[in-house]
Enzyme design. Structure first.
Site, PDB file in Angstrom:
ATOM      1  N   HIS A 125       0.300  -2.382  -1.736  1.00  0.00           N
ATOM      2  CA  HIS A 125       1.764  -2.470  -1.783  1.00  0.00           C
ATOM      3  C   HIS A 125       2.110  -3.933  -2.101  1.00  0.00           C
ATOM      4  O   HIS A 125       2.693  -4.641  -1.290  1.00  0.00           O
ATOM      5  CB  HIS A 125       2.364  -1.996  -0.455  1.00  0.00           C
ATOM      6  CG  HIS A 125       3.807  -1.583  -0.529  1.00  0.00           C
ATOM      7  ND1 HIS A 125       4.260  -0.340  -0.118  1.00  0.00           N
ATOM      8  CD2 HIS A 125       4.892  -2.238  -0.960  1.00  0.00           C
ATOM      9  CE1 HIS A 125       5.574  -0.265  -0.289  1.00  0.00           C
ATOM     10  NE2 HIS A 125       5.984  -1.413  -0.795  1.00  0.00           N
ATOM     11  N   ASN A 142       9.071   7.569  -4.896  1.00  0.00           N
ATOM     12  CA  ASN A 142      10.030   6.747  -4.155  1.00  0.00           C
ATOM     13  C   ASN A 142      11.351   6.808  -4.905  1.00  0.00           C
ATOM     14  O   ASN A 142      11.432   6.399  -6.064  1.00  0.00           O
ATOM     15  CB  ASN A 142       9.568   5.283  -4.091  1.00  0.00           C
ATOM     16  CG  ASN A 142       8.299   5.111  -3.264  1.00  0.00           C
ATOM     17  OD1 ASN A 142       7.823   6.051  -2.630  1.00  0.00           O
ATOM     18  ND2 ASN A 142       7.762   3.903  -3.259  1.00  0.00           N
ATOM     19  N   ARG A 159       3.463   6.341   6.916  1.00  0.00           N
ATOM     20  CA  ARG A 159       2.855   5.715   5.738  1.00  0.00           C
ATOM     21  C   ARG A 159       2.958   4.199   5.902  1.00  0.00           C
ATOM     22  O   ARG A 159       4.058   3.672   6.079  1.00  0.00           O
ATOM     23  CB  ARG A 159       3.578   6.169   4.470  1.00  0.00           C
ATOM     24  CG  ARG A 159       3.156   5.424   3.229  1.00  0.00           C
ATOM     25  CD  ARG A 159       3.850   5.952   1.972  1.00  0.00           C
ATOM     26  NE  ARG A 159       3.481   5.162   0.829  1.00  0.00           N
ATOM     27  CZ  ARG A 159       4.305   4.334   0.167  1.00  0.00           C
ATOM     28  NH1 ARG A 159       5.577   4.232   0.515  1.00  0.00           N
ATOM     29  NH2 ARG A 159       3.872   3.636  -0.853  1.00  0.00           N
ATOM     30  N   GLU A 186       4.199   1.878  -6.536  1.00  0.00           N
ATOM     31  CA  GLU A 186       5.141   1.422  -7.547  1.00  0.00           C
ATOM     32  C   GLU A 186       4.569   0.409  -8.535  1.00  0.00           C
ATOM     33  O   GLU A 186       5.009  -0.755  -8.569  1.00  0.00           O
ATOM     34  CB  GLU A 186       6.388   0.833  -6.878  1.00  0.00           C
ATOM     35  CG  GLU A 186       7.073   1.792  -5.927  1.00  0.00           C
ATOM     36  CD  GLU A 186       8.421   1.277  -5.439  1.00  0.00           C
ATOM     37  OE1 GLU A 186       8.763   0.118  -5.709  1.00  0.00           O
ATOM     38  OE2 GLU A 186       9.142   2.051  -4.783  1.00  0.00           O
ATOM     39  N   TYR A 232      15.537   6.021  -4.929  1.00  0.00           N
ATOM     40  CA  TYR A 232      16.685   5.323  -4.328  1.00  0.00           C
ATOM     41  C   TYR A 232      17.981   5.613  -5.067  1.00  0.00           C
ATOM     42  O   TYR A 232      19.041   5.693  -4.459  1.00  0.00           O
ATOM     43  CB  TYR A 232      16.415   3.812  -4.267  1.00  0.00           C
ATOM     44  CG  TYR A 232      15.342   3.493  -3.248  1.00  0.00           C
ATOM     45  CD1 TYR A 232      15.665   3.359  -1.908  1.00  0.00           C
ATOM     46  CD2 TYR A 232      14.000   3.396  -3.611  1.00  0.00           C
ATOM     47  CE1 TYR A 232      14.685   3.122  -0.946  1.00  0.00           C
ATOM     48  CE2 TYR A 232      13.010   3.164  -2.669  1.00  0.00           C
ATOM     49  CZ  TYR A 232      13.362   3.033  -1.329  1.00  0.00           C
ATOM     50  OH  TYR A 232      12.401   2.818  -0.373  1.00  0.00           O
ATOM     51  N   GLU A 290       9.021   7.458  -0.222  1.00  0.00           N
ATOM     52  CA  GLU A 290      10.099   6.563   0.255  1.00  0.00           C
ATOM     53  C   GLU A 290      11.441   7.113  -0.199  1.00  0.00           C
ATOM     54  O   GLU A 290      11.585   7.558  -1.343  1.00  0.00           O
ATOM     55  CB  GLU A 290       9.997   5.152  -0.348  1.00  0.00           C
ATOM     56  CG  GLU A 290       8.879   4.306   0.182  1.00  0.00           C
ATOM     57  CD  GLU A 290       8.824   2.928  -0.489  1.00  0.00           C
ATOM     58  OE1 GLU A 290       9.867   2.436  -0.963  1.00  0.00           O
ATOM     59  OE2 GLU A 290       7.712   2.371  -0.540  1.00  0.00           O
TER      60      GLU A 290
HETATM   61  C1  FCB Z   1      10.707  -0.003  -2.832  1.00  0.00           C
HETATM   62  C2  FCB Z   1       9.528  -0.669  -2.181  1.00  0.00           C
HETATM   63  C3  FCB Z   1       9.694  -0.911  -0.706  1.00  0.00           C
HETATM   64  C4  FCB Z   1      11.107  -1.322  -0.360  1.00  0.00           C
HETATM   65  C5  FCB Z   1      12.107  -0.378  -0.967  1.00  0.00           C
HETATM   66  C6  FCB Z   1      13.551  -0.680  -0.618  1.00  0.00           C
HETATM   67  O1  FCB Z   1      10.750  -0.333  -4.186  1.00  0.00           O
HETATM   68  O2  FCB Z   1       8.358   0.097  -2.361  1.00  0.00           O
HETATM   69  O3  FCB Z   1       8.747  -1.854  -0.314  1.00  0.00           O
HETATM   70  O4  FCB Z   1      11.314  -2.615  -0.704  1.00  0.00           O
HETATM   71  O5  FCB Z   1      11.959  -0.371  -2.357  1.00  0.00           O
END
Ligand code: FCB
Length: 473
Positions: free
Chosen positions: A138, A312, A94, A183, A314, A377
């Site tokens: 992006h 995405n 991607r 995002e 985290y 992500e």
């Molecule tokens: C996300 C973004 C990506 C990167 C990661 C750590 O929010 O999409 O570009 O910065 O975080």
């Protein structure tokens, strides 16, 4: 309150297979990047500045005074980067298209030299048997469009749709995987309300206007691409979110978690999937004299069906509705929504490591929205220590990836339809306002020489992919 997660067993291939049970046979594994973070070559072949070029050169905006001008020099090293992916069994890549590279200034004709780079990239990927996955936006809005008002202005949605169609017409013959926006929460909230990302503005009502116009741009692009499609097209919108937990069972904390979930998830998902904005959020906005600038017909455009939801992930967070002074409203009379730390281990970003939140989120999204999901992500920055050869034995990153891939498998076992996992990121890169110090790559980049050195996590991920595919490591 949270799901208990069985830790993924990476000590043996049998253990790994058991931990991954539940992933469908067609599950795709890959990696992700974005144009501004890796390409460099900011003034080559007709590219004009984006809001990130401008923002990074404002003193004090980026840690260490870093700028994204050189990125990872991927524009000149693309064949080497594709070969690295091929050698690490990457099935899907991607990447994003730089809008000001292919349509300088954000309107008018496509720049042949700019689009030629992505032509070469697609051909190189297909030759390496890697499935290309295009993200159209992006975060690198052409500066001219920001000068004309940016995302708070309705016209930007139409500019995006024109750009999206033009790119799709040129590249759509070589891949069916298209993400419109990455995002929109970050574009709108960090860019226009908090000023922590480009363009660095700080007005909440502008941010809400930006949300609507980003979603409108997404819907217009989806309609036009669907009409133009001559073959299979899998349309995706990528959202970032975690699971929002109340810190306690109190009514105030539950209301705070509802609001956090509203601003982080439902503000985007409800319009796109259900065709309406969440009533509770509209009431909160109205209390601040803010209205969403909806024009008749917009919600039908925004809810144009998509095929996949990109997530995405985290971290996840716990919310309290009471501030440190014991109040439930702030000075402006707004309800308190305060993120509280749980003391879990954190990554180098300071983000708590909460894989069980990933499972809970995916199960909840499947239940409430029903769309098939791809993890577009997931990954982690750690304070990598390289040896004299540039090699990093990143056991912390491997543990993070393993527990999160295990969390996805666990969600699949609970009925979520998750079809793929793309690790962030292929390379260490320009981590926006954090600069080059925050390293998310499976492959280390020495930013002095641009030399690439695969980390231990790259070999681990390659072996995992091969073992899932039933191939010897
Ligand atoms: C996300 C973004 C990506 C990167 C990661 C750590 O929010 O999409 O570009 O910065 O975080």
């Amino acid at each position: 309150m949270e799901t208990q997660l069985d830790p993924i067993d990476t000590t043996s291939s049998a253990g790994l297979r058991a931990s991954l049970a539940g992933l469908p046979a067609s599950f795709r594994f890959g990696v992700a990047t974005s144009a501004y973070q890796i390409e460099g070559a900011i003034a080559e072949d007709g590219r004009t500045p984006s809001i990130w070029d401008t923002y990074c050169h404002v003193p004090g905006m980026i840690e260490n005074g870093d700028v994204g001008d050189a990125g990872c020099d991927h524009y000149h090293r693309m064949p080497e980067d594709v070969a690295l992916m091929r050698d690490h069994a990457i099935g899907t890549y991607r990447f994003s298209i730089s809008w000001p590279r292919v349509q300088p200034g954000g309107r008018g004709p496509i720049n042949p030299a700019g689009i030629a780079f992505y032509d070469r990239l697609l051909d190189e990927l297909l030759a390496a048997e890697i499935e290309p996955w295009v993200t159209l936006y992006h975060w690198d809005l052409p500066q001219e469009l920001e000068d004309a008002g940016g995302w708070p202005v309705r016209d930007t949605a139409y500019r995006f749709a024109d750009y999206a169609l033009a790119v799709y017409e040129r590249l759509g013959d070589r891949t069916s995987h298209w993400t419109t926006l990455n995002e929109p929460w970050c574009s709108a909230m960090l860019g226009y309300a908090e000023g922590r990302q480009a363009p660095g503005r700080t007005d909440f009502s502008d941010a809400i206007r930006a949300v609507h116009h980003l979603l409108l741009g997404h819907g217009l692009a989806a309609q036009r691409m669907r009409q133009a499609a001559k073959g299979p097209l899998e349309l995706c919108l990528t959202l970032n979110m975690g699971h929002a937990y109340p810190a306690t069972d109190s009514a105030a904390d539950q209301a705070a978690a509802r609001r956090a979930d509203g601003m982080g998830a439902r503000l985007y998902l409800d319009p796109v999937v259900l065709g309406r904005y969440p009533m509770d959020l509209l009431e909160d906005f109205a209390a601040q004299q803010i209205t969403v600038p909806v024009v008749d017909g917009d919600m039908e455009i925004i809810s144009t069906p998509i095929d996949l939801l990109g997530i995405n992930y985290y971290s996840s967070h716990f919310f309290s509705g009471v501030d440190e002074q014991g109040r439930t409203t702030d000075d402006a009379g707004r309800p308190v929504v305060r993120m509280v730390s749980t003391g879990r281990p954190v990554t180098a970003m300071g983000w708590e490591i909460v894989p069980e939140g990933f499972t809970d989120l995916l199960v909840r999204l499947a239940k409430d929205y029903g769309l098939p999901i791809v993890i577009t992500e997931n990954g982690a920055a750690f304070d990598d220590v390289a040896d004299e050869r540039g090699f990093v034995a990143d056991h912390d990153r491997i543990a993070y990836l393993a527990s999160h891939i295990g969390a996805v498998a666990s969600a699949c076992r609970q009925g979520a339809d998750v079809r793929g996992y793309l690790a962030w990121s292929l390379l260490d890169n320009f981590e926006w306002s954090y600069g080059y110090d925050k390293r998310f790559g499976l492959i280390r980049v020495d930013f002095e020489t641009m030399r690439r050195t695969p980390k231990l996590s790259a070999a681990w991920y390659r072996d995992l992919i091969r073992s899932v595919q039933g191939k010897p490591a």
